[in-house]
Scaffold this motif. Structure first.
Motif, PDB file in Angstrom:
ATOM      1  N   ASP A   1       8.147  12.289   1.095  1.00  0.00           N
ATOM      2  CA  ASP A   1       7.739  11.670   2.359  1.00  0.00           C
ATOM      3  C   ASP A   1       6.567  10.732   2.074  1.00  0.00           C
ATOM      4  OD1 ASP A   1       7.163  11.018   4.951  1.00  0.00           O
ATOM      5  OD2 ASP A   1       6.229  12.941   5.446  1.00  0.00           O
ATOM      6  N   SER A   2       6.928   9.501   1.690  1.00  0.00           N
ATOM      7  CA  SER A   2       5.886   8.521   1.351  1.00  0.00           C
ATOM      8  C   SER A   2       6.180   7.232   2.076  1.00  0.00           C
ATOM      9  CB  SER A   2       5.917   8.260  -0.159  1.00  0.00           C
ATOM     10  OG  SER A   2       7.141   7.661  -0.513  1.00  0.00           O
ATOM     11  N   ASP A   3       5.226   6.325   2.087  1.00  0.00           N
ATOM     12  CA  ASP A   3       5.589   4.980   2.496  1.00  0.00           C
ATOM     13  C   ASP A   3       4.911   3.924   1.655  1.00  0.00           C
ATOM     14  OD1 ASP A   3       4.177   5.899   5.586  1.00  0.00           O
ATOM     15  OD2 ASP A   3       3.083   4.903   3.969  1.00  0.00           O
ATOM     16  N   LEU A   4       5.642   2.841   1.519  1.00  0.00           N
ATOM     17  CA  LEU A   4       5.227   1.734   0.688  1.00  0.00           C
ATOM     18  C   LEU A   4       5.379   0.512   1.580  1.00  0.00           C
ATOM     19  CD1 LEU A   4       4.431   1.019  -2.212  1.00  0.00           C
ATOM     20  CD2 LEU A   4       6.838   0.810  -2.771  1.00  0.00           C
ATOM     21  N   GLN A   5       4.267   0.059   2.160  1.00  0.00           N
ATOM     22  CA  GLN A   5       4.376  -1.070   3.079  1.00  0.00           C
ATOM     23  C   GLN A   5       3.124  -1.947   3.014  1.00  0.00           C
ATOM     24  OE1 GLN A   5       3.606   1.100   7.222  1.00  0.00           O
ATOM     25  NE2 GLN A   5       5.222   1.998   6.136  1.00  0.00           N
ATOM     26  N   ASP A   6       3.189  -3.097   3.673  1.00  0.00           N
ATOM     27  CA  ASP A   6       2.053  -4.010   3.644  1.00  0.00           C
ATOM     28  C   ASP A   6       0.799  -3.299   4.143  1.00  0.00           C
ATOM     29  OD1 ASP A   6       3.381  -6.072   2.522  1.00  0.00           O
ATOM     30  OD2 ASP A   6       3.826  -7.117   4.408  1.00  0.00           O
TER      31      ASP A   6
ATOM     32  N   VAL B   1      -0.161  15.861  -8.917  1.00  0.00           N
ATOM     33  CA  VAL B   1       0.306  15.167 -10.123  1.00  0.00           C
ATOM     34  C   VAL B   1       1.842  15.273 -10.249  1.00  0.00           C
ATOM     35  CG1 VAL B   1      -0.001  14.990 -12.651  1.00  0.00           C
ATOM     36  CG2 VAL B   1      -1.926  15.644 -11.215  1.00  0.00           C
ATOM     37  N   HIS B   2       2.425  16.212  -9.472  1.00  0.00           N
ATOM     38  CA  HIS B   2       3.879  16.401  -9.540  1.00  0.00           C
ATOM     39  C   HIS B   2       4.688  15.165  -9.132  1.00  0.00           C
ATOM     40  CE1 HIS B   2       4.540  20.449 -10.770  1.00  0.00           C
ATOM     41  NE2 HIS B   2       3.943  21.038  -9.746  1.00  0.00           N
ATOM     42  N   VAL B   3       4.105  14.311  -8.301  1.00  0.00           N
ATOM     43  CA  VAL B   3       4.879  13.152  -7.850  1.00  0.00           C
ATOM     44  C   VAL B   3       4.433  11.905  -8.597  1.00  0.00           C
ATOM     45  CG1 VAL B   3       5.471  11.703  -5.879  1.00  0.00           C
ATOM     46  CG2 VAL B   3       5.182  14.144  -5.592  1.00  0.00           C
ATOM     47  N   MET B   4       5.384  11.180  -9.135  1.00  0.00           N
ATOM     48  CA  MET B   4       5.050   9.917  -9.775  1.00  0.00           C
ATOM     49  C   MET B   4       4.402   9.009  -8.729  1.00  0.00           C
ATOM     50  SD  MET B   4       7.506   7.471 -12.030  1.00  0.00           S
ATOM     51  CE  MET B   4       8.542   6.808 -10.717  1.00  0.00           C
ATOM     52  N   SER B   5       3.255   8.433  -9.096  1.00  0.00           N
ATOM     53  CA  SER B   5       2.533   7.584  -8.159  1.00  0.00           C
ATOM     54  C   SER B   5       3.384   6.373  -7.777  1.00  0.00           C
ATOM     55  CB  SER B   5       1.226   7.127  -8.800  1.00  0.00           C
ATOM     56  OG  SER B   5       0.381   6.580  -7.834  1.00  0.00           O
ATOM     57  N   TYR B   6       3.376   6.026  -6.526  1.00  0.00           N
ATOM     58  CA  TYR B   6       4.147   4.913  -5.961  1.00  0.00           C
ATOM     59  C   TYR B   6       5.636   5.253  -5.780  1.00  0.00           C
ATOM     60  CZ  TYR B   6       1.022   1.103  -4.819  1.00  0.00           C
ATOM     61  OH  TYR B   6       0.095   0.320  -4.191  1.00  0.00           O
TER      62      TYR B   6
ATOM     63  N   GLU C   1       0.848  -1.198   0.000  1.00  0.00           N
ATOM     64  CA  GLU C   1       0.000   0.000   0.000  1.00  0.00           C
ATOM     65  C   GLU C   1       0.883   1.247   0.000  1.00  0.00           C
ATOM     66  OE1 GLU C   1      -3.244   0.017   2.859  1.00  0.00           O
ATOM     67  OE2 GLU C   1      -3.095   2.211   2.986  1.00  0.00           O
ATOM     68  N   TRP C   2       0.497   2.223  -0.809  1.00  0.00           N
ATOM     69  CA  TRP C   2       1.290   3.458  -0.943  1.00  0.00           C
ATOM     70  C   TRP C   2       0.534   4.642  -0.352  1.00  0.00           C
ATOM     71  CZ3 TRP C   2       0.884   7.929  -4.356  1.00  0.00           C
ATOM     72  CH2 TRP C   2       2.044   8.710  -4.419  1.00  0.00           C
ATOM     73  N   ASN C   3       1.222   5.398   0.481  1.00  0.00           N
ATOM     74  CA  ASN C   3       0.649   6.642   0.993  1.00  0.00           C
ATOM     75  C   ASN C   3       1.718   7.724   0.928  1.00  0.00           C
ATOM     76  OD1 ASN C   3      -2.203   6.149   2.028  1.00  0.00           O
ATOM     77  ND2 ASN C   3      -1.086   4.421   2.923  1.00  0.00           N
ATOM     78  N   ILE C   4       1.278   8.935   0.695  1.00  0.00           N
ATOM     79  CA  ILE C   4       2.220  10.047   0.591  1.00  0.00           C
ATOM     80  C   ILE C   4       1.713  11.246   1.381  1.00  0.00           C
ATOM     81  CG2 ILE C   4       1.169  10.763  -1.626  1.00  0.00           C
ATOM     82  CD1 ILE C   4       4.134  11.720  -2.340  1.00  0.00           C
TER      83      ILE C   4
END
Ligand code: ZN
Length: 445
Positions: free
Chosen positions: A156-161, A90-95, A66-69
């Protein structure tokens, strides 16, 4: 056609949904998707929301992390944020994975995406299945960057379970009819025609249908594109294999032409209904033959499912200049346009609902209409008035005679309309009159 008060009410509702949903940062997973589904659930209280954990196998795919920013920017030497997520998501590439470092332009440049041909627009980019990071900016902004400057890059994003969210609801089925799917995706950030217009139209469509007596079932599906459709099919395999057909609802509120992407069969019942609807309404539209790209029809129509799904759109994805850019915004779409497409969808579903087969109870030679008060008493006048009248292409007696001629239990109302140019609803009205007079027998299509 809708009356003015009703379409004004729908226009306001559509405007409100655009306003509420547009600013949210959505992706194929994460809190932005959940928040958006929450807003739609306020309009559709019966909507069922589901979560599938990251790592779950769905056919050949796996539910991603799951991705959150929260924030992201590129800062210059003076600390000025020259590209800022908080100004435009839209400035940040998703994921994009987290980053916090200073780097030279030569290194940063490999992570920048622009559109030289549309220098004011910020492109929309994603990297769901390969861990990476990136910024999207207008080409004008890019030209202002300095090759000799060191930039501060912060994501400042996170990509975790976590889990992937989707939602669905089924209505209708009063007479055990067939089941049709109405599927839409909701995974782009602040982009309006592709893709917010799809879920907004689908929400209004649901509310227009929910209080009607519907013979057939309609399965409304709100998913993230591709992985959501794959996960949905995996989790609802038996029901989906029984689906009679349906639509992927996307890009429905642009200023351009109405269009129709055909099902993979090209001449399926769904295709014929859509063409008949445009014809009856006298609307020009652009036809796009099926190709295995585009949206979730790729999954629904894959060999294991083969669900014929079409797409009625207004400014189809790929075809308009602002597609997948920040200029596909609330200035580009209009609720009035969305309602034009909604009317087509409603009209198609109305046709599915009224379609039936009728069997004449007097199949041997013509029925004597005169003794039943169905025929003008003075002979010879028939067709004379119609002949000189180019406005009206057919008279009531044409509808009756064609209907009784075709009421052999083989022709559906759609067949009759295609053969004669008489509208399905005109046939339906006559069918009900003749059924009351005991001249024909109704059979569910
Ligand atoms: Zn898209």
């Amino acid at each position: 056609m809708m009356d003015e008060i009703k379409s004004e009410k729908l226009r306001i509702e559509s405007d409100e949904l655009f306003q509420y949903l547009f600013p949210i940062t959505r992706s194929i997973t994460g809190n932005g998707f959940r928040e958006s589904i929450g807003i739609i659930k306020e309009k559709i209280p019966d909507l069922q929301i589901h979560e599938i954990p990251s790592g779950t196998k769905v056919y050949d795919w796996t539910i991603p992390k799951e991705w959150n920013i929260r924030d992201a920017y590129i800062g210059d030497k003076t600390g000025r944020r020259i590209v800022a997520f908080k100004k435009c998501n839209v400035h940040v590439m998703s994921y994009s994975i987290p980053v916090n470092k200073k780097m030279k332009f030569s290194e940063l440049k490999n992570h920048l995406h622009t559109l030289p041909d549309l220098p004011d627009a910020i492109p929309y980019r994603t990297s769901y299945y390969k861990e990476n990071w990136g910024f999207c900016l207008s080409h004008n902004q890019f030209n202002e960057l300095d090759e000799n400057t060191e930039y501060e890059v912060y994501i400042d994003s996170d990509l975790q379970d976590g889990s992937l969210t989707y939602a669905d609801v089924v209505i209708g089925g009063e007479q055990d009819g067939k089941e049709y799917i109405l599927s839409t995706y909701l995974c782009h950030p602040s982009l309006a025609n592709d893709n917010l217009s799809g879920p907004i139209l689908t929400t209004l469509l649901y509310n227009e249908l929910k209080n009607k007596k519907l013979l057939n079932k309609y399965r409304f599906i709100f998913i993230p594109e591709t992985i959501g459709a794959i996960a949905y099919l995996r989790q609802n395999e038996a029901a989906m294999k029984n689906s009679a057909g349906g639509f992927v609802i996307t890009t429905v509120a642009g200023p351009g032409t109405l269009g129709y992407k055909e099902t993979f069969l090209g001449n399926h019942y769904i295709d014929r209904l859509v063409r008949e609807t445009f014809r009856e309404n006298g609307i020009e539209f652009k036809q796009y033959p099926f190709v295995p790209d585009g949206s979730d029809e790729r999954q629904y129509s894959s060999p294991g499912f083969r669900i014929p799904v079409g797409t009625i759109c207004k400014d189809k994805y790929y075809e308009y200049k602002y597609y997948h850019t920040s200029l596909d915004n609330l200035d580009f779409v209009k609720s009035e346009y969305l309602l034009e497409t909604l009317e087509i969808y409603l009209s198609v579903i109305e046709k599915i609902e009224i379609d039936a087969v009728y069997l004449s109870k007097n199949p041997n030679c013509e029925v004597q209409l005169g003794k039943r008060g169905l025929y003008p008493e003075t002979g010879g006048a028939i067709n004379q008035s119609a002949a000189g009248n180019t406005q009206k292409r057919y008279t009531e007696i044409d509808v009756i005679t064609w209907f009784l001629f075709l009421a052999d239990g083989e022709n559906s109302l759609l067949d009759m309309s295609e053969k004669t140019g008489i509208s399905m609803s005109d046939f339906k009205n006559i069918a009900m009159t003749l059924e009351q007079k005991g001249l024909v027998e109704y059979r569910q299509f």
